[in-house]
Design a protein around this motif. Sequence first.
Motif, PDB file in Angstrom:
ATOM      1  N   HIS A 290      13.780  68.028  17.802  1.00 14.53           N
ATOM      2  CA  HIS A 290      14.243  66.978  16.769  1.00 14.53           C
ATOM      3  C   HIS A 290      13.978  65.720  17.355  1.00 14.53           C
ATOM      4  CE1 HIS A 290      15.901  69.484  13.476  1.00 14.53           C
ATOM      5  NE2 HIS A 290      16.520  70.036  14.464  1.00 14.53           N
ATOM      6  N   SER A 291      13.619  65.818  18.699  1.00 17.62           N
ATOM      7  CA  SER A 291      13.632  64.475  19.721  1.00 17.62           C
ATOM      8  C   SER A 291      12.125  63.588  19.489  1.00 17.62           C
ATOM      9  CB  SER A 291      13.761  64.883  20.857  1.00 17.62           C
ATOM     10  OG  SER A 291      13.496  63.709  21.645  1.00 17.62           O
ATOM     11  N   PHE A 292      12.160  62.404  19.101  1.00 19.55           N
ATOM     12  CA  PHE A 292      11.310  61.404  18.957  1.00 19.55           C
ATOM     13  C   PHE A 292      10.725  61.357  20.626  1.00 19.55           C
ATOM     14  CE2 PHE A 292       9.306  57.104  19.580  1.00 19.55           C
ATOM     15  CZ  PHE A 292       8.196  57.424  18.815  1.00 19.55           C
ATOM     16  N   TYR A 293      11.646  61.275  21.468  1.00 18.61           N
ATOM     17  CA  TYR A 293      10.890  61.186  22.979  1.00 18.61           C
ATOM     18  C   TYR A 293      10.304  62.375  23.207  1.00 18.61           C
ATOM     19  CZ  TYR A 293      14.984  57.747  23.131  1.00 18.61           C
ATOM     20  OH  TYR A 293      15.783  56.598  22.839  1.00 18.61           O
ATOM     21  N   MET A 294      10.719  63.598  23.098  1.00 17.15           N
ATOM     22  CA  MET A 294       9.971  64.655  23.339  1.00 17.15           C
ATOM     23  C   MET A 294       8.642  64.519  22.616  1.00 17.15           C
ATOM     24  SD  MET A 294       9.877  67.614  24.914  1.00 17.15           S
ATOM     25  CE  MET A 294      11.450  67.923  25.425  1.00 17.15           C
ATOM     26  N   LEU A 295       8.576  64.459  21.485  1.00 18.75           N
ATOM     27  CA  LEU A 295       7.399  64.596  20.592  1.00 18.75           C
ATOM     28  C   LEU A 295       6.452  63.655  20.962  1.00 18.75           C
ATOM     29  CD1 LEU A 295       6.112  66.151  18.292  1.00 18.75           C
ATOM     30  CD2 LEU A 295       7.104  64.540  16.845  1.00 18.75           C
ATOM     31  N   LYS A 296       6.857  62.097  21.216  1.00 21.35           N
ATOM     32  CA  LYS A 296       5.951  61.128  21.674  1.00 21.35           C
ATOM     33  C   LYS A 296       5.527  61.547  23.050  1.00 21.35           C
ATOM     34  CE  LYS A 296       3.880  57.313  21.160  1.00 21.35           C
ATOM     35  NZ  LYS A 296       2.888  57.418  20.131  1.00 21.35           N
ATOM     36  N   LEU A 311       1.010  70.859  16.872  1.00 13.12           N
ATOM     37  CA  LEU A 311       2.065  70.560  16.052  1.00 13.12           C
ATOM     38  C   LEU A 311       2.061  71.304  14.791  1.00 13.12           C
ATOM     39  CD1 LEU A 311       4.494  68.637  16.094  1.00 13.12           C
ATOM     40  CD2 LEU A 311       3.164  67.137  14.959  1.00 13.12           C
ATOM     41  N   LEU A 312       3.114  72.087  14.737  1.00 11.40           N
ATOM     42  CA  LEU A 312       3.176  72.825  13.405  1.00 11.40           C
ATOM     43  C   LEU A 312       4.604  72.018  12.487  1.00 11.40           C
ATOM     44  CD1 LEU A 312       2.946  75.056  11.288  1.00 11.40           C
ATOM     45  CD2 LEU A 312       4.690  76.420  12.494  1.00 11.40           C
ATOM     46  N   ASP A 313       4.096  71.390  11.540  1.00 13.20           N
ATOM     47  CA  ASP A 313       5.177  70.608  10.744  1.00 13.20           C
ATOM     48  C   ASP A 313       5.312  71.420   9.660  1.00 13.20           C
ATOM     49  OD1 ASP A 313       6.572  68.830   9.415  1.00 13.20           O
ATOM     50  OD2 ASP A 313       5.097  67.232   9.305  1.00 13.20           O
ATOM     51  N   LEU A 329      -2.052  67.237  18.800  1.00 16.90           N
ATOM     52  CA  LEU A 329      -1.451  66.177  19.362  1.00 16.90           C
ATOM     53  C   LEU A 329      -2.472  65.179  19.971  1.00 16.90           C
ATOM     54  CD1 LEU A 329       1.762  67.588  20.448  1.00 16.90           C
ATOM     55  CD2 LEU A 329       1.499  65.989  18.513  1.00 16.90           C
ATOM     56  N   SER A 330      -3.759  65.743  20.514  1.00 21.00           N
ATOM     57  CA  SER A 330      -4.616  65.111  21.303  1.00 21.00           C
ATOM     58  C   SER A 330      -5.270  63.886  20.146  1.00 21.00           C
ATOM     59  CB  SER A 330      -5.645  65.743  21.729  1.00 21.00           C
ATOM     60  OG  SER A 330      -6.096  66.371  20.877  1.00 21.00           O
ATOM     61  N   ASP A 331      -5.096  64.291  18.994  1.00 19.20           N
ATOM     62  CA  ASP A 331      -5.639  63.127  17.880  1.00 19.20           C
ATOM     63  C   ASP A 331      -4.610  62.533  17.640  1.00 19.20           C
ATOM     64  OD1 ASP A 331      -7.980  64.904  17.875  1.00 19.20           O
ATOM     65  OD2 ASP A 331      -7.231  66.071  16.161  1.00 19.20           O
ATOM     66  N   GLY A 332      -3.574  62.241  18.106  1.00 19.39           N
ATOM     67  CA  GLY A 332      -2.566  61.263  17.710  1.00 19.39           C
ATOM     68  C   GLY A 332      -1.296  61.805  17.059  1.00 19.39           C
ATOM     69  N   LEU A 333      -0.188  61.193  16.878  1.00 18.96           N
ATOM     70  CA  LEU A 333       0.942  61.738  16.212  1.00 18.96           C
ATOM     71  C   LEU A 333       0.959  61.503  14.871  1.00 18.96           C
ATOM     72  CD1 LEU A 333       3.549  63.019  16.901  1.00 18.96           C
ATOM     73  CD2 LEU A 333       4.822  61.012  17.161  1.00 18.96           C
ATOM     74  N   PRO A 334       0.711  62.513  14.196  1.00 20.81           N
ATOM     75  CA  PRO A 334       0.888  62.191  12.662  1.00 20.81           C
ATOM     76  C   PRO A 334       2.234  61.893  11.938  1.00 20.81           C
ATOM     77  CG  PRO A 334       0.794  64.625  13.187  1.00 20.81           C
ATOM     78  CD  PRO A 334       0.904  63.801  14.431  1.00 20.81           C
ATOM     79  N   MET A 335       2.312  61.150  11.174  1.00 22.52           N
ATOM     80  CA  MET A 335       3.455  60.843  10.177  1.00 22.52           C
ATOM     81  C   MET A 335       4.231  62.073  10.052  1.00 22.52           C
ATOM     82  SD  MET A 335       5.258  58.126   9.441  1.00 22.52           S
ATOM     83  CE  MET A 335       4.115  56.787   9.668  1.00 22.52           C
ATOM     84  N   ILE A 338      10.289  62.886  11.808  1.00 27.69           N
ATOM     85  CA  ILE A 338      10.968  62.236  13.100  1.00 27.69           C
ATOM     86  C   ILE A 338      10.583  60.785  13.217  1.00 27.69           C
ATOM     87  CG2 ILE A 338      10.959  62.490  15.711  1.00 27.69           C
ATOM     88  CD1 ILE A 338      10.898  65.550  15.250  1.00 27.69           C
ATOM     89  N   VAL A 339       9.141  60.691  13.060  1.00 23.48           N
ATOM     90  CA  VAL A 339       8.520  59.269  13.158  1.00 23.48           C
ATOM     91  C   VAL A 339       9.043  58.420  12.059  1.00 23.48           C
ATOM     92  CG1 VAL A 339       6.213  58.126  13.117  1.00 23.48           C
ATOM     93  CG2 VAL A 339       6.380  60.251  14.205  1.00 23.48           C
ATOM     94  N   GLU A 340       9.204  59.077  10.700  1.00 24.22           N
ATOM     95  CA  GLU A 340       9.726  58.218   9.779  1.00 24.22           C
ATOM     96  C   GLU A 340      11.045  57.739   9.763  1.00 24.22           C
ATOM     97  OE1 GLU A 340       8.922  61.002   6.669  1.00 24.22           O
ATOM     98  OE2 GLU A 340       7.138  60.872   6.476  1.00 24.22           O
ATOM     99  N   GLU A 341      11.855  58.632  10.438  1.00 19.93           N
ATOM    100  CA  GLU A 341      13.125  57.978  10.674  1.00 19.93           C
ATOM    101  C   GLU A 341      13.259  56.970  11.846  1.00 19.93           C
ATOM    102  OE1 GLU A 341      17.415  57.757   9.827  1.00 19.93           O
ATOM    103  OE2 GLU A 341      15.649  58.664   8.885  1.00 19.93           O
ATOM    104  N   SER A 342      12.515  57.155  12.878  1.00 18.21           N
ATOM    105  CA  SER A 342      12.425  56.054  13.898  1.00 18.21           C
ATOM    106  C   SER A 342      11.873  54.696  13.322  1.00 18.21           C
ATOM    107  CB  SER A 342      11.241  56.520  14.825  1.00 18.21           C
ATOM    108  OG  SER A 342      11.857  57.641  15.525  1.00 18.21           O
TER     109      SER A 342
END
Length: 356
Positions: A290-296, A311-313, A329-335, A338-342
């Motif tokens: 659930h962590s933005f730090y981990m995911l980013k 990444l399985l959403d 994830l090599s293509d970037g972090l999709p919306m 977790i990102v939306e809440e940040s």
Amino acid sequence: MSTLKSLTVENFVAFHQRLEWRDHASLNVIIGVNDTGKTHLLKLLYAMTRSIEDYSKKQSGPEPKELAELLSSKLRWTFLPQKMELGRLVTRGSGNRLKADLQWNSDGRLKFGFGRDTTVRITDIETNEMGQLAGHKATFLPPKEILSIFDAIVATRESQEIASFDDTYYDLVQDFRQPTVGGNWKEHIKRVFRHLEDVTGGGEVEMQSDGSIMFRRGKESFNMHQTAEGIKKIGILSRLMRNRRLTPAGGCMLFVDEPEVNLHPRAIVLFADMLHEFAQSGVQVYLTTHSFYMLKRLEQLARKHKADYSLLDLRKQETGGVVGSVTRLSDGLPMNPIVEESLRLYEADVALDLGD
């Protein structure tokens, strides 16, 4: 080296619809809001691969067991369903039947199914090329550390067989008990140790001859109740590496449920670096977060090293059930939530600043 490639499930707890999770990578992240089945998927993968590991070991022993018996027991003790009945794992509905299909390499497979009337034994099971995973080890790191409740886990399972702790905890106790061994380490594993030392300040969790567990740093010693939760979690990883449970040699799969629990943001980033080094060394890694730090951080590492991290959403549907989408994830972090809440918090900050 054999690696898992895909998992398909249907009528499995929250997964009313058929979920096809394909193209597994060296590192796989599962995200989703609460109650989307992240941990259920992680535990299912673990139960299946640990059963294969146990089957491989017992085939060469004096009392070999059938895979169906081992898998049935592992599913019951991993999920602890009501009345310990397998049928309780089947999505509610008339005639529903749970189906699971795990594949590895090009033709390896473990496929099984059962209905709501199933109690303790799976009879519908299909396998192919099981030998490809012979020697592989499956290890699960749950959110809660085990060291401060070590004795309770052992007592409730080995003395009383009470369903208080599921097999992700009991198996980890068994893995932790194995003695450490010396030897050389691959460069990626050496880097994991350096990250561990950054988090613990050079300390080490040790198991004493009397079975007690201590954390030592320099000349100081601390029992588990005096040791920080995050340190204990890191100490478990260190022990599993030193006793060769976590090693790419022979094949290894590591499942980590919410690694960020009880960790400071800086330690979360270092933990992400460790998982990256494991994946680069040949350990296949699966985690929920659930962590933005981990995911980013994992996205940054995937982009930097052009790694195939997946990444399985998981998303709930208004009509019921859960569906999943896979990106790299090599293509970037999709919306995603977790990102939306940040972003929502950032926008709230901007609004406050403009209001001033």
